[in-house]
Design a protein around this motif. Structure first.
Motif, mmCIF file in Angstrom:
data_model
loop_
_atom_site.group_PDB
_atom_site.id
_atom_site.type_symbol
_atom_site.label_atom_id
_atom_site.label_comp_id
_atom_site.label_asym_id
_atom_site.label_seq_id
_atom_site.Cartn_x
_atom_site.Cartn_y
_atom_site.Cartn_z
ATOM 1 N N ASP A 166 0.824 -1.131 0.050
ATOM 2 C CA ASP A 166 -0.037 -0.368 0.113
ATOM 3 C C ASP A 166 0.717 1.430 -0.044
ATOM 4 O O ASP A 166 0.596 2.195 -0.664
ATOM 5 N N GLN A 169 2.352 2.257 -3.380
ATOM 6 C CA GLN A 169 1.190 2.961 -4.198
ATOM 7 C C GLN A 169 1.275 4.329 -3.965
ATOM 8 O O GLN A 169 1.030 5.026 -4.539
ATOM 9 N N CYS A 170 1.284 4.466 -2.720
ATOM 10 C CA CYS A 170 1.161 5.959 -2.030
ATOM 11 C C CYS A 170 2.282 6.725 -2.515
ATOM 12 O O CYS A 170 2.296 7.971 -3.090
ATOM 13 N N ALA A 172 4.028 5.908 -5.439
ATOM 14 C CA ALA A 172 3.829 6.130 -6.941
ATOM 15 C C ALA A 172 2.951 7.110 -7.069
ATOM 16 O O ALA A 172 3.035 8.063 -8.140
ATOM 17 N N ALA A 173 1.810 7.132 -6.285
ATOM 18 C CA ALA A 173 0.775 8.334 -6.410
ATOM 19 C C ALA A 173 1.427 9.820 -6.338
ATOM 20 O O ALA A 173 0.980 10.771 -6.999
ATOM 21 N N ALA A 174 2.378 9.669 -5.673
ATOM 22 C CA ALA A 174 3.244 10.961 -5.187
ATOM 23 C C ALA A 174 4.322 11.368 -6.020
ATOM 24 O O ALA A 174 5.086 12.229 -6.055
#
Ligand SMILES: C[S@@+](CC[C@H](N)C(=O)[O-])C[C@H]1O[C@@H](n2cnc3c(N)ncnc32)[C@H](O)[C@@H]1O
Length: 414
Positions: A166, A169-170, A172-174
């Protein structure tokens, strides 16, 4: 240490780009000091007096910018001349300009001279080169390379707050480029350095900065829920926090230096963890121990820090060969004083970020020879090798810092 100086000084620079450059420059300057400082006698007509020490450092940083950071020569020279003025050395601006321009003119011959000298080639002090060749002859070249590498930070994902998948993913989103470590379950390697406060969930305690090798301590100690754990040399608290993230143990974090214990308190608070904090000398349990034995003890002992030169490049400048006997005696005193505090059947994990056998395999072998109720438990990891009663990872192996671990169990009956 450079780390402490930077923590005070960097916040004074207003822009994050400036802070990042200043940090990169002084780290590279410490890493390259033994090389570029050795060039100065050939560039100066006479040695600089001691009172011009700051100017000498500035010249080293000028060479560092051109040679190690890829700053164009004209920009590095101009910035270094400007910095001389800013430091109050207006009268020496011409000297700074002349020295750096002479370097550019005579560069090839001077580089050949630096490469002919073992210390300026390896950028490590002579005593350490000799120790590396004595302890790890087959690995000396790779240790030297790894100790001079610039490495991005590794994160430890706080498993008490979420999974590594998880958190990736955070990241990657940033738009933060990062990778899971191949076999250390909590570790994430960043592609580049960044201001940690930009990391997702930093203020909520989602992660911490910690090298992968240091992240092995918690699983090697393997304290289950409810265990009574002592972290005897706790500050700044990286390993203590990891032990608490893994399982709900009762942990006492002991630290000699009150100011450093504050860092443990801050880290626990940010990561939303709880431990009992004590200021005390681990070699003097009578002054702080409540008399109840521990099932698990972590002794992350003060050491030469020769395994972490890539992250703390200044260690090569302030550590001396003459520090070693006192460090070895201190480690032995800590082992001897803490052993009676361990319950029968309990585990003491001895750890150092050293790569010197005198602090590691030889230290633990001598302890075992003197304590009939102690036995070494085996360690097998995908990186490193068994060394005497413990396990040694050398700098750079699987992207890790150099660390030594030995798991010592107290026999239930002698
Ligand atoms: C290698 S650092 C520990 C790093 C820490 N375990 C971590 O993972 O963040 C060693 C620490 O031991 C402390 N120390 C040194 N001698 C000590 C002693 N006799 N008793 C308690 N702490 C000591 C030092 O001040 C230093 O903070």
């Amino acid at each position: 240490s450079l780390r402490e100086v930077l923590a005070q000084q960097l916040p004074q620079l207003p822009q994050s780009r400036e802070r990042a450059f200043a940090s990169a420059l002084v780290h590279a300057g410490a890493r390259g000091w033994l090389r570029w400082n050795a060039a100065l006698p050939r560039l100066l007509q006479k040695p600089l007096p001691r009172r011009l020490g700051a100017l000498q450092a500035l010249l080293v940083l000028g060479l560092t910018q051109m040679e190690d950071l890829g700053v164009p020569a004209h920009a590095a020279v101009a910035a270094t001349v400007d910095a001389a003025r800013a430091l109050g050395h207006d009268a020496q601006r011409g000297l700074v300009n002349a020295v750096l321009r002479r370097w550019l003119r005579e560069r090839d011959a001077l580089l050949a001279r630096l490469d002919a000298d073992a210390v300026s080639r390896a950028r490590l002090p002579n005593w350490l080169l000799q120790a590396l060749h004595a302890d790890w002859p087959a690995y000396a070249a790779s240790i030297i390379n790894a100790s001079n590498a610039e490495v991005p930070p590794t994160l430890r994902v706080n498993s008490a707050r979420g999974s590594r998948a998880d958190y990736l993913q955070c990241l990657a989103a940033a738009a933060i480029d990062a990778q899971a470590h191949a076999w250390i379950a909590s570790a994430v390697t960043l592609a580049a350095s960044l201001d940690v406060t930009r990391l997702p969930g930093w203020f909520e305690g989602s992660c911490a900065v910690q090298d992968g090798a240091a992240q092995l301590a918690a699983s090697l100690l393997d304290a289950p829920t409810g265990a009574r754990v002592l972290d005897a040399c706790a500050a700044p608290g990286g390993k203590a926090c990891h032990i608490l993230e893994r399982s709900a143990v009762q942990l006492t974090a002991l630290e000699l230096e009150p100011a450093r214990l504050t860092r443990v308190r801050d880290n626990l608070a940010r990561l939303r963890l709880h431990a009992e904090l004590r200021v005390g000398d681990a070699t003097q349990p009578a002054t702080w121990w409540d008399g109840v034995t521990y099932t698990h003890i972590l002794l992350d002992a003060p050491c030469s820090a020769t395994g972490v030169l890539r992250r703390q490049p200044d260690v090569r400048l302030h550590r001396r060969a003459s520090d070693l006997p006192a460090l070895i005696a201190q480690q032995r005193a800590l082992l001897d004083a803490l052993w009676p505090l361990l319950a029968r059947g309990g585990t003491l994990l001895y750890a150092t970020c050293s790569i010197l056998r005198s602090e590691n395999a030889a230290q633990v072998a001598a302890f075992l020879a003197a304590h009939g109720d102690a036995e070494a438990l085996p360690i097998a990891l995908p990186a490193g090798r068994a060394d005497g009663p413990g396990w040694q990872i050398l700098p750079g192996e699987d992207g890790l810092d150099g660390m030594f671990y030995a798991r010592l169990r107290k026999r239930t009956a002698c």
